[in-house]
Design a protein around this motif. Structure first.
Motif, PDB file in Angstrom:
ATOM      1  N   THR A 100       0.847  -1.189   0.000  1.00  9.42           N
ATOM      2  CA  THR A 100       0.000   0.000   0.000  1.00  9.42           C
ATOM      3  C   THR A 100       0.884   1.241   0.000  1.00  9.42           C
ATOM      4  O   THR A 100       1.959   1.255   0.599  1.00  9.42           O
ATOM      5  N   ALA A 101       0.439   2.261  -0.716  1.00 11.38           N
ATOM      6  CA  ALA A 101       1.174   3.521  -0.792  1.00 11.38           C
ATOM      7  C   ALA A 101       0.176   4.635  -1.051  1.00 11.38           C
ATOM      8  O   ALA A 101      -0.971   4.388  -1.447  1.00 11.38           O
ATOM      9  N   SER A 102       0.603   5.869  -0.823  1.00  3.03           N
ATOM     10  CA  SER A 102      -0.270   7.000  -1.122  1.00  3.03           C
ATOM     11  C   SER A 102      -0.652   6.975  -2.596  1.00  3.03           C
ATOM     12  O   SER A 102       0.041   6.377  -3.425  1.00  3.03           O
ATOM     13  N   VAL A 146       4.156   2.048   2.203  1.00  3.77           N
ATOM     14  CA  VAL A 146       4.959   3.255   2.009  1.00  3.77           C
ATOM     15  C   VAL A 146       4.139   4.399   2.593  1.00  3.77           C
ATOM     16  O   VAL A 146       3.070   4.739   2.081  1.00  3.77           O
ATOM     17  N   ARG A 147       4.603   4.959   3.686  1.00  2.00           N
ATOM     18  CA  ARG A 147       3.866   5.984   4.417  1.00  2.00           C
ATOM     19  C   ARG A 147       4.526   7.356   4.220  1.00  2.00           C
ATOM     20  O   ARG A 147       5.751   7.448   4.130  1.00  2.00           O
ATOM     21  N   MET A 148       3.696   8.406   4.214  1.00  2.00           N
ATOM     22  CA  MET A 148       4.213   9.765   4.146  1.00  2.00           C
ATOM     23  C   MET A 148       4.238  10.396   5.546  1.00  2.00           C
ATOM     24  O   MET A 148       4.161  11.605   5.714  1.00  2.00           O
ATOM     25  N   ILE A 260       7.729  25.402   3.146  1.00  4.11           N
ATOM     26  CA  ILE A 260       6.836  24.255   3.324  1.00  4.11           C
ATOM     27  C   ILE A 260       7.647  23.070   3.857  1.00  4.11           C
ATOM     28  O   ILE A 260       8.646  22.679   3.243  1.00  4.11           O
ATOM     29  N   PRO A 261       7.264  22.497   4.985  1.00  2.00           N
ATOM     30  CA  PRO A 261       8.002  21.342   5.508  1.00  2.00           C
ATOM     31  C   PRO A 261       7.952  20.180   4.512  1.00  2.00           C
ATOM     32  O   PRO A 261       6.910  19.935   3.892  1.00  2.00           O
ATOM     33  N   PRO A 262       9.058  19.476   4.335  1.00  2.00           N
ATOM     34  CA  PRO A 262       9.044  18.336   3.412  1.00  2.00           C
ATOM     35  C   PRO A 262       8.242  17.170   3.987  1.00  2.00           C
ATOM     36  O   PRO A 262       8.030  17.079   5.198  1.00  2.00           O
ATOM     37  N   LEU A 263       7.807  16.289   3.096  1.00  3.24           N
ATOM     38  CA  LEU A 263       7.136  15.070   3.530  1.00  3.24           C
ATOM     39  C   LEU A 263       8.175  13.991   3.813  1.00  3.24           C
ATOM     40  O   LEU A 263       9.091  13.778   3.012  1.00  3.24           O
ATOM     41  N   GLU A 264       8.043  13.332   4.951  1.00  2.00           N
ATOM     42  CA  GLU A 264       8.899  12.186   5.236  1.00  2.00           C
ATOM     43  C   GLU A 264       8.331  10.950   4.542  1.00  2.00           C
ATOM     44  O   GLU A 264       7.109  10.803   4.424  1.00  2.00           O
ATOM     45  N   VAL A 265       9.206  10.101   4.078  1.00  2.00           N
ATOM     46  CA  VAL A 265       8.784   8.860   3.423  1.00  2.00           C
ATOM     47  C   VAL A 265       9.311   7.688   4.244  1.00  2.00           C
ATOM     48  O   VAL A 265      10.524   7.562   4.448  1.00  2.00           O
ATOM     49  N   TRP A 266       8.403   6.828   4.707  1.00  2.00           N
ATOM     50  CA  TRP A 266       8.750   5.699   5.551  1.00  2.00           C
ATOM     51  C   TRP A 266       8.295   4.398   4.906  1.00  2.00           C
ATOM     52  O   TRP A 266       7.240   4.339   4.271  1.00  2.00           O
ATOM     53  N   LEU A 267       9.098   3.370   5.077  1.00  2.00           N
ATOM     54  CA  LEU A 267       8.724   2.021   4.650  1.00  2.00           C
ATOM     55  C   LEU A 267       8.465   1.199   5.905  1.00  2.00           C
ATOM     56  O   LEU A 267       9.245   1.253   6.864  1.00  2.00           O
ATOM     57  N   THR A 268       7.363   0.469   5.922  1.00  2.00           N
ATOM     58  CA  THR A 268       7.017  -0.271   7.134  1.00  2.00           C
ATOM     59  C   THR A 268       6.417  -1.623   6.814  1.00  2.00           C
ATOM     60  O   THR A 268       5.868  -1.839   5.741  1.00  2.00           O
ATOM     61  N   CYS A 269       6.556  -2.528   7.774  1.00  2.00           N
ATOM     62  CA  CYS A 269       6.088  -3.899   7.628  1.00  2.00           C
ATOM     63  C   CYS A 269       5.872  -4.460   9.026  1.00  2.00           C
ATOM     64  O   CYS A 269       6.541  -4.044   9.980  1.00  2.00           O
ATOM     65  N   HIS A 270       4.926  -5.392   9.165  1.00  2.00           N
ATOM     66  CA  HIS A 270       4.727  -6.014  10.471  1.00  2.00           C
ATOM     67  C   HIS A 270       5.930  -6.892  10.821  1.00  2.00           C
ATOM     68  O   HIS A 270       6.494  -7.581   9.970  1.00  2.00           O
ATOM     69  N   ARG A 271       6.321  -6.856  12.077  1.00  2.00           N
ATOM     70  CA  ARG A 271       7.516  -7.567  12.524  1.00  2.00           C
ATOM     71  C   ARG A 271       7.450  -9.060  12.223  1.00  2.00           C
ATOM     72  O   ARG A 271       8.445  -9.676  11.823  1.00  2.00           O
ATOM     73  N   GLU A 272       6.287  -9.662  12.412  1.00  2.00           N
ATOM     74  CA  GLU A 272       6.157 -11.098  12.175  1.00  2.00           C
ATOM     75  C   GLU A 272       6.278 -11.434  10.695  1.00  2.00           C
ATOM     76  O   GLU A 272       6.868 -12.447  10.314  1.00  2.00           O
ATOM     77  N   LEU A 273       5.710 -10.581   9.848  1.00  2.00           N
ATOM     78  CA  LEU A 273       5.769 -10.841   8.414  1.00  2.00           C
ATOM     79  C   LEU A 273       7.172 -10.642   7.855  1.00  2.00           C
ATOM     80  O   LEU A 273       7.534 -11.247   6.845  1.00  2.00           O
TER      81      LEU A 273
END
Length: 310
Positions: A100-102, A146-148, A260-273
């Motif tokens: 999933t991503a924006s 992919v989170r902003m 304008i503050p920049p957007l942070e870009v983060w990648l995330t996943c559940h620890r078990e997966l």
């Protein structure tokens, strides 16, 4: 009468109670509205009681339905967690990975990276969820996100990939026709493109001292991909990610005195997966590809800023 209902029925019950309608519950579960409706009817028949009141606004849980929802919700999460443990033991580089991503990232950035991922992992199928809402990784609404913004949900592995600047922009055809604004005040003399019901852009502008109002937008739409296409069509000036502007023919960033503050870009996943081989492989490679893309854009932005100051 046997009152032990099938777990599938309870799962549909929890989705309807949470979302308030059969159609929204069906979308959340990847099912159909008639199927969810049959599940609710079967559950109520099995239990011999009414769990929802039907009305024009949707389905509202009865008193018994409300009492049942919380333990069922906890059970749904517990089963989802058990499934995560099992899925995390997979050592195969095959199967499906749901990302999933924006909306903007999913439409204009992710495809070129998916091309690389597909070549490198030909036995993996990719499911893409473009959304600006936060999908629940615990309930397997997505495997990788992919989170902003920085994720705060527990039991997640997160990695900051970089930042992306937000700047004013327009198509060169529009600027040739209407001229290029030099100050923030000049913007109000132009056709602006912004959100309709969302207050995000107005609130952000006001925090920067720019008194922007809904009526200042000549074109309003809450779909970010639609507003971007309006900018590309030369309808007016809007705001977008600098790295996407520079990769798009005809689009021109506009230098204004707006911090304008920049957007942070983060990648995330559940620890078990993350322990599943296919998830970890895609997570690591996608992080590398997107991180490199952000770094390249940051270097380009810095070079442009230096040349402008010189």
């Amino acid at each position: 009468m046997n009152t032990m209902a099938d777990w599938t029925l309870w799962r549909s019950f929890a989705a309807v109670a949470e979302h308030g309608s059969l159609s929204k519950a069906a979308r959340a579960l990847g099912s159909s509205q008639p199927t969810i409706g049959r599940h609710i009817e079967a559950l109520e028949f099995t239990l011999g009681t009414k769990l929802f009141e039907r009305g024009v606004a949707g389905l509202t849980p009865t008193e018994l339905g409300l009492a049942a929802y919380e333990p069922i919700r906890r059970a749904v999460e517990a089963i989802a967690e058990a499934e995560l443990h099992v899925a995390g033991t997979s050592s195969e580089l095959s199967g499906s990975v749901r990302i999933t991503a924006s909306v903007i990232i999913a439409h204009y950035v992710l495809p070129r990276m998916l091309r690389v991922l597909r070549i490198e992992f030909p036995a993996i199928d990719f499911e893409i969820v473009p959304t600006d809402s936060a999908e629940n990784l615990l309930l397997r609404e997505a495997d990788i996100a992919v989170r902003m913004f920085r994720p705060t949900q527990g039991d997640l592995i997160t990695r900051k990939l970089g930042e992306t600047a937000i700047v004013a922009c327009a198509h060169q055809g529009y600027l040739k026709r209407r001229g290029t604004p030099r100050t923030v005040e000049d913007l109000l003399e132009h056709d602006l493109i912004g959100f309709d019901r969302s207050e995000l852009l107005i609130a952000a502008a006001q925090r920067l001292g720019f008194n922007l109002k809904r009526s200042d937008f000549a074109f309003r739409c809450d779909s970010q991909s639609a507003t971007w296409e309006m900018m590309r069509a030369g309808l007016g000036i809007g705001f977008a990610q600098a790295n996407i502007i520079r990769q798009t023919d005809g689009m021109v960033p506009i230098a204004l005195n707006l911090a304008i503050p920049p957007l942070e870009v983060w990648l995330t996943c559940h620890r078990e997966l993350h322990t599943a081989r296919r998830i970890r492989a895609v997570y690591d490679r996608l992080g590398e590809l997107m991180g490199n893309w952000l770094k390249k854009s940051a270097r380009r932005n810095a070079a442009n800023a230096n040349s402008g100051s010189a």
